[in-house]
Scaffold this active site. Sequence first.
Site, mmCIF file in Angstrom:
data_model
loop_
_atom_site.group_PDB
_atom_site.id
_atom_site.type_symbol
_atom_site.label_atom_id
_atom_site.label_comp_id
_atom_site.label_asym_id
_atom_site.label_seq_id
_atom_site.Cartn_x
_atom_site.Cartn_y
_atom_site.Cartn_z
ATOM 1 N N ASP A 87 7.152 8.509 -10.429
ATOM 2 C CA ASP A 87 7.781 8.010 -11.665
ATOM 3 C C ASP A 87 7.540 6.512 -11.789
ATOM 4 O O ASP A 87 7.244 5.827 -10.813
ATOM 5 C CB ASP A 87 9.280 8.314 -11.689
ATOM 6 C CG ASP A 87 10.062 7.570 -10.605
ATOM 7 O OD1 ASP A 87 9.551 7.449 -9.472
ATOM 8 O OD2 ASP A 87 11.180 7.104 -10.899
ATOM 9 N N GLU A 152 12.673 7.689 -8.220
ATOM 10 C CA GLU A 152 12.939 6.488 -7.417
ATOM 11 C C GLU A 152 13.407 5.361 -8.311
ATOM 12 O O GLU A 152 14.338 4.623 -7.975
ATOM 13 C CB GLU A 152 11.663 6.073 -6.668
ATOM 14 C CG GLU A 152 11.905 5.071 -5.544
ATOM 15 C CD GLU A 152 11.979 3.618 -5.986
ATOM 16 O OE1 GLU A 152 12.481 2.808 -5.217
ATOM 17 O OE2 GLU A 152 11.535 3.292 -7.114
HETATM 18 N N1 BES Z 1 8.621 -0.331 -5.032
HETATM 19 C C1 BES Z 1 9.879 -0.818 -5.433
HETATM 20 C C2 BES Z 1 10.664 -1.460 -4.316
HETATM 21 C C3 BES Z 1 10.086 -2.719 -3.756
HETATM 22 C C4 BES Z 1 9.489 -3.647 -4.557
HETATM 23 C C5 BES Z 1 10.183 -2.938 -2.422
HETATM 24 C C6 BES Z 1 8.949 -4.797 -4.011
HETATM 25 C C7 BES Z 1 9.671 -4.088 -1.874
HETATM 26 C C8 BES Z 1 9.036 -5.012 -2.681
HETATM 27 C C9 BES Z 1 10.697 0.321 -6.018
HETATM 28 O O1 BES Z 1 9.953 1.133 -6.880
HETATM 29 C C10 BES Z 1 11.793 -0.251 -6.866
HETATM 30 O O2 BES Z 1 11.515 -0.890 -7.846
HETATM 31 N N2 BES Z 1 13.030 0.007 -6.486
HETATM 32 C C11 BES Z 1 14.159 -0.398 -7.257
HETATM 33 C C12 BES Z 1 15.373 0.254 -6.709
HETATM 34 C C13 BES Z 1 15.873 1.428 -7.419
HETATM 35 C C14 BES Z 1 17.165 1.875 -6.779
HETATM 36 C C15 BES Z 1 15.976 1.340 -8.879
HETATM 37 C C16 BES Z 1 14.397 -1.858 -7.139
HETATM 38 O O3 BES Z 1 14.153 -2.446 -6.074
HETATM 39 O O4 BES Z 1 14.878 -2.434 -8.117
HETATM 40 MN MN MN Z 2 8.177 1.629 -6.071
HETATM 41 MN MN MN Z 3 9.809 0.054 -8.823
#
Ligand code: BES
Ligand code: MN
Ligand code: MN
Length: 454
Positions: A87, A152
């Site tokens: 996604d 995610e």
């Molecule tokens: N891939 C990211 C997380 C990430 C980004 C880890 C940069 C390390 C460095 C992931 O897809 C993401 O965006 N996660 C969300 C969390 C989610 C609970 C909505 C985030 O970190 O905002």
């Molecule tokens: Mn991600």
């Molecule tokens: Mn992300």
Amino acid sequence: MLFLEYIESKKNEHLEELKEFLRIPSVSTKSENKADIERAAKWVAEKLRAAGMENVEIVPTGGHPMVFGEWLKAPDKPTVLLYGHYDVQPAEPLELWTSPAFEPAVRNGNLFGRGTADDKGQVHIHMKAIEALMKSEGKLPVNIKVMIEGEEETGSTNLWNFVEKFRDRLKADALIVSDTSMLAPGVPSVTYGLRGLNYYQIEITGGAQDMHSGVFGGAVPNPLTILCELFAKLHDKNGRVAIPGFYDKVAKVSKAERKALNGLPWKLKDFKKTVGAAGLCGEKGFTVVEQIWIRPTMELNGIWGGYIGEGAKTVIPAKAYAKFSTRLVPDQAPEKIAKLVEKHIRKLLPKTVSCKFEVLSMGKPWVAPYTHPFFEAAHSALEKGFGKRAVFIREGGSIPFVTQMYDTFKVPCILLGFGLPDENAHAPDEHILLENYFGGIKAVAQFYKELASV
Ligand code: BES
Ligand code: MN
Ligand code: MN
């Protein structure tokens, strides 16, 4: 190495196939994209099958489906679970994209499009590494389970149930994830810490309906003004979150670790350039690297209400809304923090308004030692793939599944990031450096090979 030649010879095909994946607008947060989500899940399942994975299934969850597959024919070899997400975040504001978000395009050695770095490009790296090993050697060096999820970006809210239900199928000696970034171009990185995330929404109600600001203004509560006052009070002048108890459980990071993190080849100048603001701000007493990796924060993500159309409208809105979030670090407990946040907000709000407080998602922070021999395999594979020594970093983003997997099985979680901090994940013109995409396929194939001899 045959598999490296195979990867080299397939570069064009790989890129074209990734573009196909990127053309599917699998935005998990919008119900209008439900069919695209299903299409993306099918696409992943099909490609996993073509790569030689077995028992590939699209498993329904309470939300978007999970794609699951496995190849378990390497007796006496480790079993790893590969996790990623198909996604993506919404592409808006669309007008800020140089080329359309879901029409991938190559410019200056980068591939542009929503999901290129986060996370379709990185998922594809693994799919192609697996395929290369399978096609050139007829088998995989280790046992691999694959789990690619579809929510995610909305907080993986159905994942807990899934993990509980499929506990046995998910069991592995290690978790492998590529959904993070490299510290800087040419600096391969393994991430050993992530922040957790709680996401909130509030609705503030004043009057029973919108009111003429001339007829009522001066005597009635304005929820928008009250919302602004509220958020102005949530940080103090030192950049700290002004919620009682917020920092109580924050684990102290050792001097040695702080020294190591601050000594990484990370450049403040580059960070400032990426940010592009006139200046930086943040919690006093901490370096920027510490502020973004090891300190908790509170951010206002969106605020709305009242009239925002063309021209003027003299109105006192009945309602005002905000979306906001807290990034958490060890050992802050998401439930506890959510309670503290709600309690304090209710205390700050005047009696003239009412407030609906919702927690949209919660996620724990994660940090773990990187002493297991699997990390040496990762280090050596990245060095071979990128010609440079890999570094161990923490990052500020959140991946709910990593914590869940770690808490459930206490296995090493190996986060190999192939994105870059300035690749505009979640923003217009998201891209991935093609060198990292192609290099990633080689490094990951190499990594799976090296895992076999641990
Ligand atoms: N891939 C990211 C997380 C990430 C980004 C880890 C940069 C390390 C460095 C992931 O897809 C993401 O965006 N996660 C969300 C969390 C989610 C609970 C909505 C985030 O970190 O905002
Ligand atoms: Mn991600
Ligand atoms: Mn992300």
